[in-house]
Motif scaffolding. Sequence first.
Motif, PDB file in Angstrom:
ATOM      1  N   ASP A  84       0.844  -1.189   0.000  1.00  0.00           N
ATOM      2  CA  ASP A  84       0.000   0.000   0.000  1.00  0.00           C
ATOM      3  C   ASP A  84       0.886   1.249   0.000  1.00  0.00           C
ATOM      4  O   ASP A  84       0.704   2.170  -0.813  1.00  0.00           O
ATOM      5  N   LEU A  89      -7.013   4.815  -3.334  1.00  0.00           N
ATOM      6  CA  LEU A  89      -7.027   3.349  -3.177  1.00  0.00           C
ATOM      7  C   LEU A  89      -8.303   2.907  -2.458  1.00  0.00           C
ATOM      8  O   LEU A  89      -8.918   1.902  -2.813  1.00  0.00           O
ATOM      9  N   MET A  90      -8.687   3.685  -1.458  1.00  0.00           N
ATOM     10  CA  MET A  90      -9.902   3.361  -0.707  1.00  0.00           C
ATOM     11  C   MET A  90     -11.134   3.453  -1.604  1.00  0.00           C
ATOM     12  O   MET A  90     -12.039   2.613  -1.537  1.00  0.00           O
ATOM     13  N   PRO A 122     -13.050   1.787  12.998  1.00  0.00           N
ATOM     14  CA  PRO A 122     -12.299   3.037  13.096  1.00  0.00           C
ATOM     15  C   PRO A 122     -11.144   3.203  12.095  1.00  0.00           C
ATOM     16  O   PRO A 122     -10.598   4.291  11.976  1.00  0.00           O
ATOM     17  N   ASN A 135      -9.033   2.076   8.179  1.00  0.00           N
ATOM     18  CA  ASN A 135      -9.275   2.198   6.739  1.00  0.00           C
ATOM     19  C   ASN A 135     -10.286   1.165   6.241  1.00  0.00           C
ATOM     20  O   ASN A 135     -10.922   1.371   5.214  1.00  0.00           O
ATOM     21  N   ASP A 169     -13.316   2.025   3.777  1.00  0.00           N
ATOM     22  CA  ASP A 169     -13.823   1.295   2.597  1.00  0.00           C
ATOM     23  C   ASP A 169     -15.348   1.155   2.689  1.00  0.00           C
ATOM     24  O   ASP A 169     -16.059   1.270   1.679  1.00  0.00           O
ATOM     25  N   ARG A 219      -9.730   6.934  12.426  1.00  0.00           N
ATOM     26  CA  ARG A 219      -8.373   7.230  12.923  1.00  0.00           C
ATOM     27  C   ARG A 219      -7.382   7.574  11.832  1.00  0.00           C
ATOM     28  O   ARG A 219      -6.232   7.853  12.117  1.00  0.00           O
ATOM     29  N   GLY A 248     -10.102  -4.837   9.292  1.00  0.00           N
ATOM     30  CA  GLY A 248      -9.435  -5.579   8.224  1.00  0.00           C
ATOM     31  C   GLY A 248      -8.089  -6.071   8.708  1.00  0.00           C
ATOM     32  O   GLY A 248      -7.989  -6.721   9.754  1.00  0.00           O
ATOM     33  N   GLY A 302      -5.849  -4.481  10.085  1.00  0.00           N
ATOM     34  CA  GLY A 302      -5.337  -3.762  11.266  1.00  0.00           C
ATOM     35  C   GLY A 302      -5.807  -4.332  12.582  1.00  0.00           C
ATOM     36  O   GLY A 302      -5.476  -3.788  13.643  1.00  0.00           O
ATOM     37  N   THR A 325      -5.890  -5.914  15.946  1.00  0.00           N
ATOM     38  CA  THR A 325      -4.762  -6.218  16.834  1.00  0.00           C
ATOM     39  C   THR A 325      -5.195  -6.964  18.085  1.00  0.00           C
ATOM     40  O   THR A 325      -4.359  -7.414  18.851  1.00  0.00           O
ATOM     41  N   PRO A 374      -9.038  -8.882  20.177  1.00  0.00           N
ATOM     42  CA  PRO A 374     -10.428  -9.296  19.924  1.00  0.00           C
ATOM     43  C   PRO A 374     -11.322  -8.070  19.758  1.00  0.00           C
ATOM     44  O   PRO A 374     -11.060  -7.026  20.367  1.00  0.00           O
ATOM     45  N   ASP A 428     -12.118  -7.080   2.652  1.00  0.00           N
ATOM     46  CA  ASP A 428     -10.728  -7.480   2.889  1.00  0.00           C
ATOM     47  C   ASP A 428     -10.593  -8.739   3.736  1.00  0.00           C
ATOM     48  O   ASP A 428      -9.962  -9.708   3.308  1.00  0.00           O
ATOM     49  N   LEU A 461      -6.978  -3.611  -7.079  1.00  0.00           N
ATOM     50  CA  LEU A 461      -7.127  -2.145  -7.066  1.00  0.00           C
ATOM     51  C   LEU A 461      -6.380  -1.502  -8.233  1.00  0.00           C
ATOM     52  O   LEU A 461      -5.905  -0.372  -8.134  1.00  0.00           O
TER      53      LEU A 461
HETATM   54  N1  LIG Z   1      -3.465  -1.603   2.826  1.00  0.00           N
HETATM   55  C1  LIG Z   1      -4.049  -1.442   1.675  1.00  0.00           C
HETATM   56  O1  LIG Z   1      -3.503  -1.812   0.757  1.00  0.00           O
HETATM   57  C2  LIG Z   1      -5.400  -0.852   1.604  1.00  0.00           C
HETATM   58  C3  LIG Z   1      -6.147  -0.958   2.709  1.00  0.00           C
HETATM   59  N2  LIG Z   1      -7.436  -0.702   2.709  1.00  0.00           N
HETATM   60  C4  LIG Z   1      -8.222  -1.098   3.861  1.00  0.00           C
HETATM   61  O2  LIG Z   1      -7.606  -0.758   5.064  1.00  0.00           O
HETATM   62  C5  LIG Z   1      -7.596  -1.838   5.940  1.00  0.00           C
HETATM   63  C6  LIG Z   1      -6.484  -1.681   6.904  1.00  0.00           C
HETATM   64  O3  LIG Z   1      -6.719  -0.470   7.560  1.00  0.00           O
HETATM   65  P1  LIG Z   1      -6.147  -0.124   8.994  1.00  0.00           P
HETATM   66  O4  LIG Z   1      -4.713  -0.448   9.057  1.00  0.00           O
HETATM   67  O5  LIG Z   1      -6.554   1.257   9.258  1.00  0.00           O
HETATM   68  O6  LIG Z   1      -6.834  -1.148   9.962  1.00  0.00           O
HETATM   69  P2  LIG Z   1      -8.345  -1.644  10.104  1.00  0.00           P
HETATM   70  O7  LIG Z   1      -9.296  -0.817   9.357  1.00  0.00           O
HETATM   71  O8  LIG Z   1      -8.313  -3.085   9.884  1.00  0.00           O
HETATM   72  O9  LIG Z   1      -8.719  -1.358  11.629  1.00  0.00           O
HETATM   73  C7  LIG Z   1      -7.828  -1.286  12.559  1.00  0.00           C
HETATM   74  C8  LIG Z   1      -8.175  -0.060  13.399  1.00  0.00           C
HETATM   75  O10 LIG Z   1      -8.924  -0.473  14.481  1.00  0.00           O
HETATM   76  C9  LIG Z   1      -8.116  -0.479  15.641  1.00  0.00           C
HETATM   77  N3  LIG Z   1      -8.354  -1.776  16.218  1.00  0.00           N
HETATM   78  C10 LIG Z   1      -7.733  -2.931  15.882  1.00  0.00           C
HETATM   79  N4  LIG Z   1      -8.286  -3.949  16.563  1.00  0.00           N
HETATM   80  C11 LIG Z   1      -9.264  -3.395  17.309  1.00  0.00           C
HETATM   81  C12 LIG Z   1     -10.187  -3.927  18.222  1.00  0.00           C
HETATM   82  N5  LIG Z   1     -10.234  -5.213  18.469  1.00  0.00           N
HETATM   83  N6  LIG Z   1     -11.076  -3.100  18.821  1.00  0.00           N
HETATM   84  C13 LIG Z   1     -11.047  -1.799  18.565  1.00  0.00           C
HETATM   85  N7  LIG Z   1     -10.195  -1.217  17.699  1.00  0.00           N
HETATM   86  C14 LIG Z   1      -9.313  -2.020  17.085  1.00  0.00           C
HETATM   87  C15 LIG Z   1      -6.709  -0.225  15.220  1.00  0.00           C
HETATM   88  O11 LIG Z   1      -6.028   0.496  16.186  1.00  0.00           O
HETATM   89  C16 LIG Z   1      -6.916   0.532  13.930  1.00  0.00           C
HETATM   90  O12 LIG Z   1      -7.144   1.896  14.173  1.00  0.00           O
HETATM   91  C17 LIG Z   1      -7.528  -3.034   5.046  1.00  0.00           C
HETATM   92  O13 LIG Z   1      -7.983  -4.202   5.665  1.00  0.00           O
HETATM   93  C18 LIG Z   1      -8.405  -2.597   3.892  1.00  0.00           C
HETATM   94  O14 LIG Z   1      -9.753  -2.881   4.152  1.00  0.00           O
HETATM   95  C19 LIG Z   1      -8.147  -0.134   1.569  1.00  0.00           C
HETATM   96  O15 LIG Z   1      -8.629   1.105   1.949  1.00  0.00           O
HETATM   97  C20 LIG Z   1      -7.360  -0.029   0.314  1.00  0.00           C
HETATM   98  C21 LIG Z   1      -5.906  -0.181   0.382  1.00  0.00           C
END
Ligand SMILES: NC(=O)C1=CN([C@@H]2O[C@H](COP(=O)(O)OP(=O)(O)OC[C@H]3O[C@@H](n4cnc5c(N)ncnc54)[C@H](O)[C@@H]3O)[C@@H](O)[C@H]2O)[C@@H](O)CC1
Length: 492
Positions: free
Chosen positions: A17, A31-32, A59, A61, A65, A91, A128, A130, A132, A134, A157, A206
């Motif tokens: 990414d 990308l989103m 919260p 990405n 999406d 976030r 997705g 991210g 970390t 449950p 995702d 994408l």
């Molecule tokens: N990386 C890529 O290539 C792209 C990513 N995209 C999307 O972005 C996602 C990844 O985005 P992020 O890294 O922002 O992560 P996520 O959107 O998967 O969410 C993680 C967020 O939630 C928090 N979190 C994690 N576990 C939690 C829990 N159990 N309870 C409460 N909060 C929690 C984290 O601190 C973080 O802020 C991908 O899965 C995909 O859907 C797309 O937008 C397009 C491109």
Amino acid sequence: MIPPLPLYRAAQVRAMDELAIATLAVPAHELMTRAGRAAWELLRARWPAARRIGVVCGPGNNGGDGFVVARFAREAGHEVCVFAPPGMHPRTDAARQALADWRAAGGRVVAFDGVLPEMDVWVDALYGTGLTRPPSEAAQGMIERINASRKPVLALDVPSGIDADTGHAAGAAVQATLTLSFIAAKCGLYTGMARDFDGEVLLHDLDLPADMFAAMTPAARLVVPGGLRRWLAPRHANAHKGEHGHVLCIGGEAGMGGAVRLCAEGALRTGVGLASVATRTSGVAALVAARPEAMTHAVEDAAALAPLLERATVLAVGPGLGQGAWGRSLLQAALDSGKPLVLDADALNLIVQSPRPLPQAILTPHPGEAARLLGIDNAAVQADRYAAAEALVQRYRAVVVLKGAGTIVAGPGQVPAVIGAGNPGMATGGMGDVLSGVIAALHAQGLSAFEAAVAGALLHSAAGDAAARIGGQRGLLPSDLFPHLRRMANPE
Ligand SMILES: NC(=O)C1=CN([C@@H]2O[C@H](COP(=O)(O)OP(=O)(O)OC[C@H]3O[C@@H](n4cnc5c(N)ncnc54)[C@H](O)[C@@H]3O)[C@@H](O)[C@H]2O)[C@@H](O)CC1
Ligand SMILES: [K+]
């Protein structure tokens, strides 16, 4: 021929990414938008009659999406309801932008209060790659309500709650009908617990250039039956049986003669030149009557085994071996012979008692056997099947076939393979006996230990799927695989 699909860990996909954003100057928000558009187009094509679309957004990405999908669905004239955990604030800049766009289009976000209305389709955008920990309590409530709705679910995702690296869910997880993964396939989606949650898995790149990530070594590779021909070329016309190896199956303690027969027949139906069986005297007559092609020998001790070991190309040890003095002495003789080995079942249980490096071996444990081989519990193996397979490789210096949904094949210096075939009907006694014969036969026909393990596990799973398509999964017998093994061992 279908090439293996490279699978990556979440951190690698994040790096992709970042690389795309840096080198192509594609902003994260773009990308989103591509991800959200691809998901919306898939939803519309798959469920054209759906009018009410529910979207749950978290919260990060992934939630971003979700806002994009909501906006496209609303623009297309659908009734769209977006829900988020109470107090949720995006976030990332890209997610904040996606939320602002959704609001500017007239959309609103409802804080989840314990209930969700009736919808035709749910879009899961809570977490997705991210994830970390449950899911939070509110997210867990949303997940439970969506799962209870029994409506189709499109997961963006990764199904929320599933770890993209391991496929494990430490808490609640969304039961998806369809998962659309972005940029690259995540290794967690193809093995273990994830197979119960991700439904059909599709991939959208994408629109990033196909060769952009070629320099990145994948964490694993998914192999599918369409790729079997890579290992199973047609035989040349002037072939003779001496070219196709000689498998010796060792096992069949009193009361377990069927296991070694399944192993021998698995080897024969996979095209081995010769198959021999070393078993208890009491089991010989029945085995000869049932499968005359297997050269069956009464072997009561290691001395009687010695001449058979000499003639064999590959040994398959373990099916019905037992853990008594007889089995122990035959296993020891097999290990001492220096011949290539496939070790299964009781051979693995005996190894646990005196662990040692086994560089000439292919080990084929199910999760329970893997746990014993590693001295950990079964749940720890299943919580990270890639790590368990790698730990077995490190400890035993062998090729390892960790069986289960999404069988993993790992070996020293190899990128692990995940078997993209198989079904729960194969979770039945005797299936592993057939597998050990299949792998031994391919190894004896000249494939390396790692290739034989990958091709054998794939062929076995594909034969299981073919058999289940005809008669169903429940009640599937290991011997039902034989005609399919033969057919699939000769790909068109
Ligand atoms: N990386 C890529 O290539 C792209 C990513 N995209 C999307 O972005 C996602 C990844 O985005 P992020 O890294 O922002 O992560 P996520 O959107 O998967 O969410 C993680 C967020 O939630 C928090 N979190 C994690 N576990 C939690 C829990 N159990 N309870 C409460 N909060 C929690 C984290 O601190 C973080 O802020 C991908 O899965 C995909 O859907 C797309 O937008 C397009 C491109
Ligand atoms: K998700």
